[in-house]
Design a protein around this motif. Sequence first.
Motif, PDB file in Angstrom:
ATOM      1  N   VAL A  80      43.154  34.709  49.183  1.00  0.00           N
ATOM      2  CA  VAL A  80      44.347  33.940  49.521  1.00  0.00           C
ATOM      3  C   VAL A  80      45.248  33.809  48.301  1.00  0.00           C
ATOM      4  O   VAL A  80      44.778  33.676  47.162  1.00  0.00           O
ATOM      5  CB  VAL A  80      43.952  32.534  50.057  1.00  0.00           C
ATOM      6  CG1 VAL A  80      43.241  31.722  48.996  1.00  0.00           C
ATOM      7  CG2 VAL A  80      45.164  31.781  50.575  1.00  0.00           C
ATOM      8  N   ASP A  81      46.552  33.887  48.565  1.00  0.00           N
ATOM      9  CA  ASP A  81      47.564  33.603  47.546  1.00  0.00           C
ATOM     10  C   ASP A  81      47.887  32.115  47.600  1.00  0.00           C
ATOM     11  O   ASP A  81      48.219  31.580  48.672  1.00  0.00           O
ATOM     12  CB  ASP A  81      48.836  34.414  47.805  1.00  0.00           C
ATOM     13  CG  ASP A  81      48.609  35.908  47.672  1.00  0.00           C
ATOM     14  OD1 ASP A  81      47.614  36.295  47.036  1.00  0.00           O
ATOM     15  OD2 ASP A  81      49.414  36.680  48.226  1.00  0.00           O
ATOM     16  N   ASN A 127      35.316  28.138  48.027  1.00  0.00           N
ATOM     17  CA  ASN A 127      34.613  28.616  46.843  1.00  0.00           C
ATOM     18  C   ASN A 127      35.022  30.058  46.544  1.00  0.00           C
ATOM     19  O   ASN A 127      35.126  30.876  47.456  1.00  0.00           O
ATOM     20  CB  ASN A 127      33.101  28.565  47.043  1.00  0.00           C
ATOM     21  CG  ASN A 127      32.597  27.156  47.297  1.00  0.00           C
ATOM     22  OD1 ASN A 127      33.307  26.181  47.039  1.00  0.00           O
ATOM     23  ND2 ASN A 127      31.382  27.021  47.781  1.00  0.00           N
ATOM     24  N   GLY A 128      35.216  30.358  45.276  1.00  0.00           N
ATOM     25  CA  GLY A 128      35.578  31.727  44.923  1.00  0.00           C
ATOM     26  C   GLY A 128      35.864  31.871  43.442  1.00  0.00           C
ATOM     27  O   GLY A 128      35.496  31.023  42.630  1.00  0.00           O
ATOM     28  N   VAL A 129      36.539  32.964  43.117  1.00  0.00           N
ATOM     29  CA  VAL A 129      36.877  33.298  41.732  1.00  0.00           C
ATOM     30  C   VAL A 129      38.383  33.494  41.641  1.00  0.00           C
ATOM     31  O   VAL A 129      38.997  34.130  42.515  1.00  0.00           O
ATOM     32  CB  VAL A 129      36.137  34.579  41.281  1.00  0.00           C
ATOM     33  CG1 VAL A 129      36.595  35.002  39.896  1.00  0.00           C
ATOM     34  CG2 VAL A 129      34.643  34.349  41.283  1.00  0.00           C
ATOM     35  N   ILE A 130      38.983  32.947  40.594  1.00  0.00           N
ATOM     36  CA  ILE A 130      40.412  33.157  40.362  1.00  0.00           C
ATOM     37  C   ILE A 130      40.601  34.593  39.870  1.00  0.00           C
ATOM     38  O   ILE A 130      40.195  34.947  38.763  1.00  0.00           O
ATOM     39  CB  ILE A 130      40.958  32.157  39.323  1.00  0.00           C
ATOM     40  CG1 ILE A 130      40.740  30.717  39.788  1.00  0.00           C
ATOM     41  CG2 ILE A 130      42.433  32.426  39.068  1.00  0.00           C
ATOM     42  CD1 ILE A 130      41.460  30.362  41.065  1.00  0.00           C
ATOM     43  N   ALA A 158      41.558  24.139  45.180  1.00  0.00           N
ATOM     44  CA  ALA A 158      40.994  25.367  45.757  1.00  0.00           C
ATOM     45  C   ALA A 158      40.636  25.129  47.228  1.00  0.00           C
ATOM     46  O   ALA A 158      39.958  24.149  47.549  1.00  0.00           O
ATOM     47  CB  ALA A 158      39.747  25.789  44.989  1.00  0.00           C
ATOM     48  N   PRO A 159      41.067  26.016  48.122  1.00  0.00           N
ATOM     49  CA  PRO A 159      40.732  25.845  49.549  1.00  0.00           C
ATOM     50  C   PRO A 159      39.299  26.245  49.908  1.00  0.00           C
ATOM     51  O   PRO A 159      38.795  25.864  50.954  1.00  0.00           O
ATOM     52  CB  PRO A 159      41.742  26.748  50.248  1.00  0.00           C
ATOM     53  CG  PRO A 159      42.082  27.794  49.222  1.00  0.00           C
ATOM     54  CD  PRO A 159      41.996  27.125  47.892  1.00  0.00           C
ATOM     55  N   THR A 206      39.704  34.583  45.323  1.00  0.00           N
ATOM     56  CA  THR A 206      38.934  35.610  46.017  1.00  0.00           C
ATOM     57  C   THR A 206      37.486  35.167  46.163  1.00  0.00           C
ATOM     58  O   THR A 206      36.882  34.696  45.194  1.00  0.00           O
ATOM     59  CB  THR A 206      38.973  36.938  45.236  1.00  0.00           C
ATOM     60  OG1 THR A 206      40.332  37.333  45.065  1.00  0.00           O
ATOM     61  CG2 THR A 206      38.211  38.028  45.966  1.00  0.00           C
ATOM     62  N   GLU A 207      36.966  35.315  47.370  1.00  0.00           N
ATOM     63  CA  GLU A 207      35.540  35.049  47.584  1.00  0.00           C
ATOM     64  C   GLU A 207      34.761  36.338  47.321  1.00  0.00           C
ATOM     65  O   GLU A 207      34.945  37.340  48.016  1.00  0.00           O
ATOM     66  CB  GLU A 207      35.280  34.561  49.009  1.00  0.00           C
ATOM     67  CG  GLU A 207      33.834  34.204  49.249  1.00  0.00           C
ATOM     68  CD  GLU A 207      33.575  33.630  50.626  1.00  0.00           C
ATOM     69  OE1 GLU A 207      32.394  33.454  50.989  1.00  0.00           O
ATOM     70  OE2 GLU A 207      34.550  33.358  51.347  1.00  0.00           O
TER      71      GLU A 207
END
Length: 380
Positions: free
Chosen positions: A72-73, A188-191, A185-186, A217-218
């Motif tokens: 997601v952006d 869990n993930g990595v920037i 953050a909407p 990004t997940e």
Amino acid sequence: MNRLTTNPFRNLLVVGSFLVVQSLTSCHSQESKADVAEADSAPEATEVFALQKGKLSSSLQVPGELVAYRDVDIYAKVSGFIKTLYVDIGSEVTQGQLLAVAEAPELNAQLSSAQSKLKAQEALSIASKANYDRILEASKFSGAVSKNDVDQALAKRNADLAQLEAARSAYREVADLRQYLQIRAPFNGVISARNASTGAYIGPSGKGSEFPLFVLTEQKRLRLVISVPEAYTGYVDQNETVSFSVKAFPDRKFTGQVKRQAGALDKRLRSERVEVDVLNNNKKLLPGMIAEVSIPLPTRTSTFIVPKSAVVNSSTGVFVVKVTNNKAEWIPVQKGLEADEKMEVFGKLNEGDQLVTTATEEIRDGSPVTPAKAASNTVQ
């Protein structure tokens, strides 16, 4: 005169013997030529095998692409300036974690204005309610107030209550907008991307922010996207396990499960989009990698299995050569799966039919064939 001429009987005897020898030689030569001609006309023995049914397990090799399960952006909801950044590229974040804080002084002013209007409207509502209560109490005594005065007081109280609710909504709207100054953050993930620094102007897409603040990004779960050709769509099932490899790790095999199928063919590629879920807890696999995917294609029912050499691809069609009463017969067939030099065929065939193991167009339809059994069953 010599002696031959003086003895006619002896000359006749010599000539007769010569003619007998020449005749015998000629007969022997004709018999030898006949034997050679007969040997040349006899067809050579052709290797055949008995047609049998079986199940052929094959696999389809197709390219695929790894994409993030969720990507997601993240843009700013309201316009402002970056006050503090808490993450950068590669930061691993959890759902709800604070990524950045922005400031917008005009929102503070709007909030103060909305709060003042709310308090003023609360005072008006309290006053109108008190006035209505007094008039209503007075109306209980005959002749003190008219019914029209009571109705007007009630209407004023209801109008002030409605204005109070509107003021409360306006205040909540501005307060909610201020909450958007905190960017979270909407999931869990990595920037995977950052396009702003402290002090930079931010805003909704197209209003000062050409690029998103962050791309989240997940990575711990990926989607492997593949396009399955039309001819093989019937072999792919939900929850089926597929294996694949990537160039970054050529000596390793990864697996995933089929979870989503488009249910329709792409009109340009004539293929179905299939998505495979891939667990990536160690984050070795990266979104965007190209994968070489192996999809198992087991047959569901027994079909006729033949060696690939038994199938002829000619300009007139695809056929096998069946031997019936020592005569060749071309049988049109359709090809199925292929694996390990074997192939599925579909046509007017019966189990036990004698087929030529190595068929060619030179074995003409209706020509004589001398069958020779294969040394081993090639279709087992």
